[in-house]
Design a protein around this motif. Sequence first.
Motif, PDB file in Angstrom:
ATOM      1  N   THR A   1       0.772  -1.243  -0.084  1.00 22.82           N
ATOM      2  CA  THR A   1       0.010   0.059   0.040  1.00 22.82           C
ATOM      3  C   THR A   1       0.846   1.209   0.074  1.00 22.82           C
ATOM      4  O   THR A   1       0.141   2.436  -0.141  1.00 22.82           O
ATOM      5  N   MET A   2       2.021   1.085  -0.070  1.00 20.15           N
ATOM      6  CA  MET A   2       3.145   2.159   0.043  1.00 20.15           C
ATOM      7  C   MET A   2       4.092   2.029  -1.104  1.00 20.15           C
ATOM      8  O   MET A   2       4.042   2.411  -2.217  1.00 20.15           O
ATOM      9  N   GLY A   3       4.815   0.832  -0.627  1.00 17.37           N
ATOM     10  CA  GLY A   3       5.993   0.511  -1.446  1.00 17.37           C
ATOM     11  C   GLY A   3       5.689   0.191  -3.081  1.00 17.37           C
ATOM     12  O   GLY A   3       6.210   1.024  -3.743  1.00 17.37           O
ATOM     13  N   VAL A   4       5.007  -0.615  -3.165  1.00 19.05           N
ATOM     14  CA  VAL A   4       4.713  -1.275  -4.460  1.00 19.05           C
ATOM     15  C   VAL A   4       3.872  -0.244  -5.195  1.00 19.05           C
ATOM     16  O   VAL A   4       4.178   0.068  -6.376  1.00 19.05           O
ATOM     17  N   ALA A   5       2.789   0.229  -4.572  1.00 16.11           N
ATOM     18  CA  ALA A   5       2.024   1.359  -5.326  1.00 16.11           C
ATOM     19  C   ALA A   5       2.756   2.273  -5.849  1.00 16.11           C
ATOM     20  O   ALA A   5       2.449   2.923  -6.688  1.00 16.11           O
ATOM     21  N   GLN A   6       4.021   2.906  -4.958  1.00 14.42           N
ATOM     22  CA  GLN A   6       4.678   3.802  -5.359  1.00 14.42           C
ATOM     23  C   GLN A   6       5.493   3.588  -6.411  1.00 14.42           C
ATOM     24  O   GLN A   6       5.827   4.515  -7.440  1.00 14.42           O
ATOM     25  N   ILE A   7       6.129   2.461  -6.505  1.00 10.10           N
ATOM     26  CA  ILE A   7       6.902   1.913  -7.674  1.00 10.10           C
ATOM     27  C   ILE A   7       5.778   1.998  -9.198  1.00 10.10           C
ATOM     28  O   ILE A   7       6.443   2.403 -10.125  1.00 10.10           O
ATOM     29  N   VAL A   8       4.680   1.596  -8.813  1.00 10.59           N
ATOM     30  CA  VAL A   8       3.862   1.778 -10.055  1.00 10.59           C
ATOM     31  C   VAL A   8       3.513   3.076 -10.579  1.00 10.59           C
ATOM     32  O   VAL A   8       3.789   3.557 -11.771  1.00 10.59           O
ATOM     33  N   ALA A   9       3.334   3.943  -9.641  1.00 12.19           N
ATOM     34  CA  ALA A   9       3.057   5.458  -9.795  1.00 12.19           C
ATOM     35  C   ALA A   9       4.085   5.984 -10.399  1.00 12.19           C
ATOM     36  O   ALA A   9       4.202   6.746 -11.433  1.00 12.19           O
ATOM     37  N   GLU A  10       5.579   5.725  -9.971  1.00 15.17           N
ATOM     38  CA  GLU A  10       6.513   6.357 -10.551  1.00 15.17           C
ATOM     39  C   GLU A  10       6.966   6.008 -12.055  1.00 15.17           C
ATOM     40  O   GLU A  10       7.184   6.742 -12.649  1.00 15.17           O
ATOM     41  N   GLU A  11       6.639   4.786 -12.255  1.00 15.49           N
ATOM     42  CA  GLU A  11       6.977   4.162 -13.587  1.00 15.49           C
ATOM     43  C   GLU A  11       5.965   4.906 -14.555  1.00 15.49           C
ATOM     44  O   GLU A  11       6.237   5.047 -15.843  1.00 15.49           O
ATOM     45  N   LEU A  12       4.394   5.245 -14.044  1.00 14.98           N
ATOM     46  CA  LEU A  12       3.627   5.615 -15.068  1.00 14.98           C
ATOM     47  C   LEU A  12       3.327   7.127 -14.965  1.00 14.98           C
ATOM     48  O   LEU A  12       2.632   7.836 -15.617  1.00 14.98           O
ATOM     49  N   GLY A  13       4.115   8.008 -14.178  1.00 13.82           N
ATOM     50  CA  GLY A  13       3.953   9.302 -14.154  1.00 13.82           C
ATOM     51  C   GLY A  13       2.722   9.734 -13.151  1.00 13.82           C
ATOM     52  O   GLY A  13       2.138  10.779 -13.562  1.00 13.82           O
TER      53      GLY A  13
ATOM     54  N   ASP B   1       0.333   9.954  -9.440  1.00 12.73           N
ATOM     55  CA  ASP B   1       0.324  10.101  -8.249  1.00 12.73           C
ATOM     56  C   ASP B   1      -0.014   8.725  -7.562  1.00 12.73           C
ATOM     57  O   ASP B   1      -0.517   7.774  -8.115  1.00 12.73           O
ATOM     58  N   ILE B   2       0.298   8.473  -6.198  1.00  9.74           N
ATOM     59  CA  ILE B   2       0.051   7.119  -5.591  1.00  9.74           C
ATOM     60  C   ILE B   2      -1.307   7.060  -5.433  1.00  9.74           C
ATOM     61  O   ILE B   2      -1.858   5.966  -5.519  1.00  9.74           O
ATOM     62  N   THR B   3      -2.141   8.089  -5.109  1.00  6.01           N
ATOM     63  CA  THR B   3      -3.775   7.927  -5.083  1.00  6.01           C
ATOM     64  C   THR B   3      -4.553   7.431  -6.375  1.00  6.01           C
ATOM     65  O   THR B   3      -5.474   7.137  -6.241  1.00  6.01           O
ATOM     66  N   ASP B   4      -3.679   7.585  -7.321  1.00  4.90           N
ATOM     67  CA  ASP B   4      -4.151   7.246  -8.680  1.00  4.90           C
ATOM     68  C   ASP B   4      -4.074   5.695  -8.886  1.00  4.90           C
ATOM     69  O   ASP B   4      -4.288   4.982  -9.876  1.00  4.90           O
ATOM     70  N   VAL B   5      -3.320   5.002  -7.973  1.00  3.10           N
ATOM     71  CA  VAL B   5      -3.254   3.474  -8.086  1.00  3.10           C
ATOM     72  C   VAL B   5      -4.136   2.600  -7.156  1.00  3.10           C
ATOM     73  O   VAL B   5      -4.144   3.056  -5.967  1.00  3.10           O
ATOM     74  N   ARG B   6      -5.125   1.904  -7.658  1.00  2.00           N
ATOM     75  CA  ARG B   6      -5.853   0.946  -6.971  1.00  2.00           C
ATOM     76  C   ARG B   6      -5.519  -0.227  -6.746  1.00  2.00           C
ATOM     77  O   ARG B   6      -4.643  -0.771  -7.567  1.00  2.00           O
ATOM     78  N   LEU B   7      -5.644  -1.089  -5.695  1.00  2.00           N
ATOM     79  CA  LEU B   7      -5.247  -2.366  -5.417  1.00  2.00           C
ATOM     80  C   LEU B   7      -6.148  -3.571  -5.456  1.00  2.00           C
ATOM     81  O   LEU B   7      -7.283  -3.496  -4.762  1.00  2.00           O
ATOM     82  N   VAL B   8      -5.998  -4.672  -6.193  1.00  2.00           N
ATOM     83  CA  VAL B   8      -6.817  -5.832  -5.929  1.00  2.00           C
ATOM     84  C   VAL B   8      -5.328  -6.947  -5.467  1.00  2.00           C
ATOM     85  O   VAL B   8      -4.594  -7.172  -6.258  1.00  2.00           O
ATOM     86  N   THR B   9      -5.796  -7.502  -4.320  1.00  2.00           N
ATOM     87  CA  THR B   9      -4.466  -8.485  -3.800  1.00  2.00           C
ATOM     88  C   THR B   9      -5.138  -9.690  -3.198  1.00  2.00           C
ATOM     89  O   THR B   9      -6.163 -10.082  -2.757  1.00  2.00           O
TER      90      THR B   9
END
Length: 769
Positions: free
Chosen positions: A487-499, A501-509
Motif C-alpha cells: 500500500t506504499m512501496g509497490v504502489a509507489q513503484i507503479v506510480a513512478e513508472e507511469l508518471g 500520483d500514488i492515489t491514482d493506484v488502486r489495489l486488488v490483492t
Amino acid sequence: MITKDKEKVQETTVVGKRLNRLDGPDKVTGKFVYGADLDASGILHCKVFRSSIPHGRIKRLDISKALAYPGVRAIMTAKDIPAHIRYGHTLKDEVVFARDYVRYYGEAIAALAADTREIAEKALNLIEIEYEPLPVITDPEEALKPGAPLLHPDWKEYTGNPALIRYDNVCTHASIDLGDVEKAFEEADYVFEDRYTSQMAHQGYLEARAGMAHVEADGTVVITSSTQNPFGLLGNLSEILQLPTSKIRVISTGVGGGFGGKLDLGVEHFVALLARKTGRQVKYLWDREEEMKAAAPREGSVIYVKTGIMKDGTIIARQGKVILDAGAYSGDDTVIASVAALVIRGSYNIPNVKVDSLAVYTNKANCGAYRGPGAPQTYYAIESHLDKIAEKLNFDRVELRKQNALKNGDLGPTGQILESVSMEETITKVVEKIEMDQPRPKYTGRGLSCAIWTSAGGSSCAYVQLNDDGTVVLITGGKEIGTGAITMGVAQIVAEELGLDITDVRLVTGDTHATPFDFGAQGGRTTFNVGNAAQIAAQDVKWQVLQAASEKMNIPLESLELQNKKVYDKDNPTTNISLAEIAADRVWNGGPILGRGSFIIQPTEYDTSTIKGGVYPVFNFPSFHTHAAEVEVDPDTGEVTVTRYVAAQDVGFAINPTGAEGQITGGVVQGIGYALSEEIIYKDGFVLNPNMTDYKMPTIMDVPRIETILVESSSKVGPYGAKGVGEAPIILPAAAIANAVADAIGVHIHDLPITAEKVLKAIKQKQDK
C-alpha cells in the motif's frame, strides 16, 4: 536519517518520498475489514476440541453427547480424514486431527460447527476422552539422547524434500563445512566456547487467526481468512480436501498482524472441512488461549558456539551447533534450521566454519515462521559470544567487529560472492550516534550487535490495468499485512513508472482466483519481489501507452515520454495528450491496456560441497545492519530499562523512508520484548501463561525513542536498488540488549529472556565472589 550511495542517487518523483499509505484512511476510520470482522447470514461457528495433555494414546473418544446437543450441526474427527493424509511444506508429518496419539497440549482432536459460538463452546465440554499418558519430552537435548522415546515412531514413512537429513527425533539436520576448522583451531592463539539458550515466543499479533468457508454450487471450496500466504495454503488444502487446487479459492482479508505466524494453515482447513460437511458457511475465530497453546511460535533453542582467534584480533575459525525445539511436528523448522546454519558465522569474514543445525521433535506446539526465523536466537548467541571474547582479550569490541567485518567480494559461509556490502558503514554510524565510548554512570551499559540478512525468494506476478480515466489497478497475489509494502512501496513503484500520483493506484490483492501467483508476504520479500513484478508490468503498460500515443499523435515512439499523466513530445512539450484520453480511446480501439510482469530471484551461485541437508543455502541479495542499545539496571531489583536505541539498516534504496523507519521501529520493539520478557512458559508439557496478561509483551512505557539510520547501498536486483527491510530489525535487539546488560553489570547472561530475576541473581553471584 538517510545516508545514500553517492554514485547511485536517483532523481524520482514518487519513490523515495514520504507518502501516506493507501489503506491508511480506512484503518484510522475503522472501515478496514479484518478476518475477525467476517460475518454472514446463517453462519455456523467452529470450535476445536484440543488435547488436555501433552503426550498420550487416545483410548476412547466419544462425541455422541456433543453431537446431540441442540444447535450442533456437525462434528469431525480423525475418522473423517483418510489415514494416509499428512501435510506440511517440506515434510509431510502433520495431521488434521490426532488419530491414535496426541503429541502436544492443545493438539486438535475434533472440530464442530454450531449455530452460535456459545453453543459450540458448551458442546465442546460434552466430548468425552480417555488417554493413556506417555513420557513427555520438552527439552530438545533430552530428545537427542540415545534411547529417548521416539515422538514419531513411523517417521521413515513421512514424505518430504529429499535433501532433508532425518533420524530418530531429528526432523532435519543441516550442516555447513567451509575450510578446515580443526586445523584452524590448532593454529589459533585463543579458542573460546559458550552455550546459549532461548525461549519459545509468540508473534504477538493483535488479531487472532480467523477464517470463513463455504462451498459453491460447482463444489469449489471458498476460504476467506486473514492469511499472509493465500497461494501457499493451496497445496496443503488440496491434500487435506482431496481436491485439485483449481477447486479451492483462498481470499485474504485484511491482516491484523502476522509477522510470519499466519503463513501456514491455522483455521482454513477446519472451516473448509465443516463447510463441506454441513453445506453451510462456517466461521472460526481463535481465542487467545488457542493462540498461545497451538499457534506456530518462534522455536526455543540451544546454541553452542566456538571461536578461534589470533592475537591481532583476526577470527580464523567458528564452529557451532544449533538445536532448535521444533515442537511436535516439523512446521517450518526444516527450513529455519538451514537459515540458522547460515547465521552462525555472522557478518564476519571467517574462513573456516563448521555448523550443525538440528530441528528436534518435542512435546510442544509445532513452531513456525516468526519475523527473521532462526536469526534472533542465533545472533544473540554469536554476538554475545563475541563481546565476551573482546572482554577477555581486552580488545575494543567495536574495532574487533570492524576488523573482521565482511567487505565487498568476500564469500558467504557457503561460498557465494557478496556484493553491495555496507557492514562497516553501519557500524560506524551507530557507534557515532550512540556515543559508544562516552563515560557512563554505574549500572548503565551500552551494547552493540551486527548482522547480515537475506531477502526471501519465490516468484511474484502482477498485472497493471489502465482504466479509461487514466488511473490504474495493480492486481497481485501479494498480500499487504500491515507493513505498507504494497500500500506504499509497490504502489509507489507503479506510480513512478507511469508518471502518476500514488492515489491514482488502486489495489486488488491476495485472491487465488482473481490475482496471479505470489509466494507470500514473508521474508522481507514483498517490496523486493512484488515490486519488481509490478515494475515490469507498469513498464509494459508504459510501452503500450507510448505506442498508442505514437500512432495517435503521428510522432515516433522514441520521441515521446510519459510524465505527469501526459505523453509529451520531447522536442515540443506543448504537444501532448493525456493518459486518460489514450486509455479511453484504447477501450474502443485496439482493446484496453493491461501490463503483465513476473519476477523470481535467479539462483545465487554457491559452493554446493559446503552444505548438506540444507534447503536454504544462501543469503539472497543480503542487507547489512548494526544496532546499539543503552540500558539502565536497577541493582536492587534487577529490572532492565532500555533508555536509548539506535539502529542502522542498509535498505538499498528507501522506496518510502517513513515506511522503512516504521518497520525498523516495530521490529526493535518486538526485539525488546523478546530480549527482556516474552516467553511461552512450559512446565511438564503444559503452557502456564496462555493469555496476554501473563505473556509479558512490552508496552509503550517500556520502549525508548528508537533512532533509525537508513543506509542506501544499492542492490543490483531490487526495484530502484531496494533491499528487503521488514525482517532484519527484529534479529539484533536481543544481542544488543544482552551486551548492554553485560556492560552494565559485568556479567554475561546466557539465557533469554533476560528477566529481572536472572539479572538480580547474576549481580548477587558476582558480589558473592
